[in-house]
Motif scaffolding. Sequence first.
Motif, PDB file in Angstrom:
ATOM      1  N   UNK A 182     -13.650 -11.010  34.028  1.00 17.30           N
ATOM      2  CA  UNK A 182     -14.450 -11.396  32.868  1.00 17.30           C
ATOM      3  C   UNK A 182     -13.565 -11.628  31.669  1.00 17.30           C
ATOM      4  N   UNK A 183     -13.991 -12.548  30.832  1.00 17.62           N
ATOM      5  CA  UNK A 183     -13.246 -12.705  29.570  1.00 17.62           C
ATOM      6  C   UNK A 183     -13.388 -11.428  28.752  1.00 17.62           C
ATOM      7  N   UNK A 184     -12.323 -11.096  28.050  1.00 21.21           N
ATOM      8  CA  UNK A 184     -12.302  -9.854  27.316  1.00 21.21           C
ATOM      9  C   UNK A 184     -13.387  -9.777  26.246  1.00 21.21           C
ATOM     10  N   UNK A 185     -13.694 -10.922  25.671  1.00 19.18           N
ATOM     11  CA  UNK A 185     -14.708 -10.945  24.614  1.00 19.18           C
ATOM     12  C   UNK A 185     -16.071 -10.478  25.098  1.00 19.18           C
ATOM     13  N   UNK A 195     -10.202  -4.409  13.536  1.00 17.75           N
ATOM     14  CA  UNK A 195      -8.869  -3.912  13.883  1.00 17.75           C
ATOM     15  C   UNK A 195      -8.374  -4.396  15.243  1.00 17.75           C
ATOM     16  N   UNK A 196      -9.240  -5.152  15.959  1.00 18.34           N
ATOM     17  CA  UNK A 196      -8.853  -5.611  17.293  1.00 18.34           C
ATOM     18  C   UNK A 196      -7.991  -6.869  17.242  1.00 18.34           C
ATOM     19  N   UNK A 197      -7.100  -6.980  18.176  1.00 16.93           N
ATOM     20  CA  UNK A 197      -6.372  -8.248  18.313  1.00 16.93           C
ATOM     21  C   UNK A 197      -7.295  -9.282  18.956  1.00 16.93           C
ATOM     22  N   UNK A 198      -6.951 -10.568  18.824  1.00 13.09           N
ATOM     23  CA  UNK A 198      -7.736 -11.618  19.488  1.00 13.09           C
ATOM     24  C   UNK A 198      -7.895 -11.324  20.968  1.00 13.09           C
ATOM     25  N   UNK A 199      -9.019 -11.727  21.526  1.00 12.70           N
ATOM     26  CA  UNK A 199      -9.319 -11.394  22.913  1.00 12.70           C
ATOM     27  C   UNK A 199      -8.653 -12.352  23.884  1.00 12.70           C
ATOM     28  N   UNK A 200      -8.127 -13.422  23.400  1.00 16.21           N
ATOM     29  CA  UNK A 200      -7.520 -14.399  24.324  1.00 16.21           C
ATOM     30  C   UNK A 200      -6.343 -15.081  23.661  1.00 16.21           C
ATOM     31  N   UNK A 205     -18.289 -13.054  22.443  1.00 19.74           N
ATOM     32  CA  UNK A 205     -18.356 -13.069  23.906  1.00 19.74           C
ATOM     33  C   UNK A 205     -17.520 -14.210  24.486  1.00 19.74           C
ATOM     34  N   UNK A 206     -17.515 -15.327  23.799  1.00 29.22           N
ATOM     35  CA  UNK A 206     -16.798 -16.489  24.315  1.00 29.22           C
ATOM     36  C   UNK A 206     -15.369 -16.564  23.812  1.00 29.22           C
ATOM     37  N   UNK A 207     -14.874 -15.442  23.297  1.00 28.53           N
ATOM     38  CA  UNK A 207     -13.442 -15.392  23.058  1.00 28.53           C
ATOM     39  C   UNK A 207     -12.965 -15.635  21.645  1.00 28.53           C
ATOM     40  N   UNK A 243     -21.463  -2.801  31.543  1.00 29.48           N
ATOM     41  CA  UNK A 243     -20.165  -2.415  30.974  1.00 29.48           C
ATOM     42  C   UNK A 243     -19.314  -1.706  32.015  1.00 29.48           C
ATOM     43  N   UNK A 244     -19.938  -0.860  32.811  1.00 32.10           N
ATOM     44  CA  UNK A 244     -19.206  -0.154  33.861  1.00 32.10           C
ATOM     45  C   UNK A 244     -18.654  -1.151  34.879  1.00 32.10           C
ATOM     46  N   UNK A 245     -19.463  -2.157  35.206  1.00 30.49           N
ATOM     47  CA  UNK A 245     -19.009  -3.188  36.146  1.00 30.49           C
ATOM     48  C   UNK A 245     -17.814  -3.952  35.568  1.00 30.49           C
ATOM     49  N   UNK A 246     -17.905  -4.291  34.296  1.00 26.02           N
ATOM     50  CA  UNK A 246     -16.793  -5.016  33.669  1.00 26.02           C
ATOM     51  C   UNK A 246     -15.540  -4.140  33.634  1.00 26.02           C
TER      52      UNK A 246
END
Lengths: 176, 176
Positions: free
Chosen positions: B144-147, A171-176, A107-109, B134-137
């Motif tokens: 929001x941060x992607x994470x 498989x995801x790239x880094x979020x930030x 969640x925090x990246x 999730x819909x809001x994001x």
Amino acid sequence: MSTQRLTTTSYVVLGLIEQLQPATTYDVKQLAALSTANFWALPHTQLYTETARLADAGLLSEEREDGGRRRRFYRLTDSGRAALDAWRERPVDEPQRIFEPSVLKLAFGADPAMLAERQIETHERQLAGYEELAAALDAAPDDWPRGMRLALQVGIDMERQFLRTWRELARRPPAR
Amino acid sequence: MSTQRLTTTSYVVLGLIEQLQPATTYDVKQLAALSTANFWALPHTQLYTETARLADAGLLSEEREDGGRRRRFYRLTDSGRAALDAWRERPVDEPQRIFEPSVLKLAFGADPAMLAERQIETHERQLAGYEELAAALDAAPDDWPRGMRLALQVGIDMERQFLRTWRELARRPPAR
DNA sequence: ACCGTCATGTAATCGGTTACATGATTCT
DNA sequence: AGAATCATGTAACCGATTACATGACGGT
């Protein structure tokens, strides 16, 4: 015999002693390691304080050995059994927080793939442990309460879900 | 500026303040309620002690309002950011105990169908909450941060698994 | 007789919860 | 102006973790 609040830990101890009685604290520790340790943390030091607390509250009877290790043997009292039954019959209504630090990091990246690598290892090991135990239970079903097998199945299902989820995240790239 | 151990709670506070800074404790509480509250419990009283602890450890800077509510505004210091980054970059290696009291009750012989009824309600509500968020994001991804979206997806996946599991258990006869 | 491990505990510490409290804003 | 709620905290308590400690038993 005071009226204290019982925690989930208290009920785990009561539930384990129900299956073992008479049981020493060490017996409880051993059984916990085999069964509930995956679902609930229970360090041995807490068993000593918790059994003492429960005996003090009148939910366990304590009988002490004379010689040797002077071990304490515990059994459920009637009110101990009643408390356990009441707990067991009451549904759980507070929503539980099932999450792990790894999800918070996400969640925090934190980088999903980086987290996933270790999480996949961890959950694979956990799943293997559950499956081994499940095989043992299936081989000797009468040695175990039936509920234990169901709980284990929940654990297996959850671990498989974690693995699906983390393999996808790998498989995801880094979020930030 | 003592060397104290940081808990997961500490990092959650640091992570939330990183997104908000400058932030009052109340701001942190509000954001936590919207985001991490589902993954990690964080009562407001602990925010006050925790921000104080972190400021004391030199990880947060504190600036106090003169008039009005004399609110405290916090920001990450350099060492606060470093601590957060280090935490984020470190994978989680201790296996986590994901389990709930409901699974323990199951293990100790509670009636699966009885537990399932309430669990299904609870997890449906939780899932609905996640999906709404999730819909809001998804509608405003840049806020929001992607994470956060990924963490939410993990939550959604887990809730769906819980529902599958409990719906299956709802059909079981009592274990004892 | 010794040594390692099994078994059994005690005590300090501390994070987290619960209970309590009060000043500031906003609404009617 | 008064009430309701928002916002901001303090303090006691307690369960749980961590660190420490030691006696009993089994094998060599």
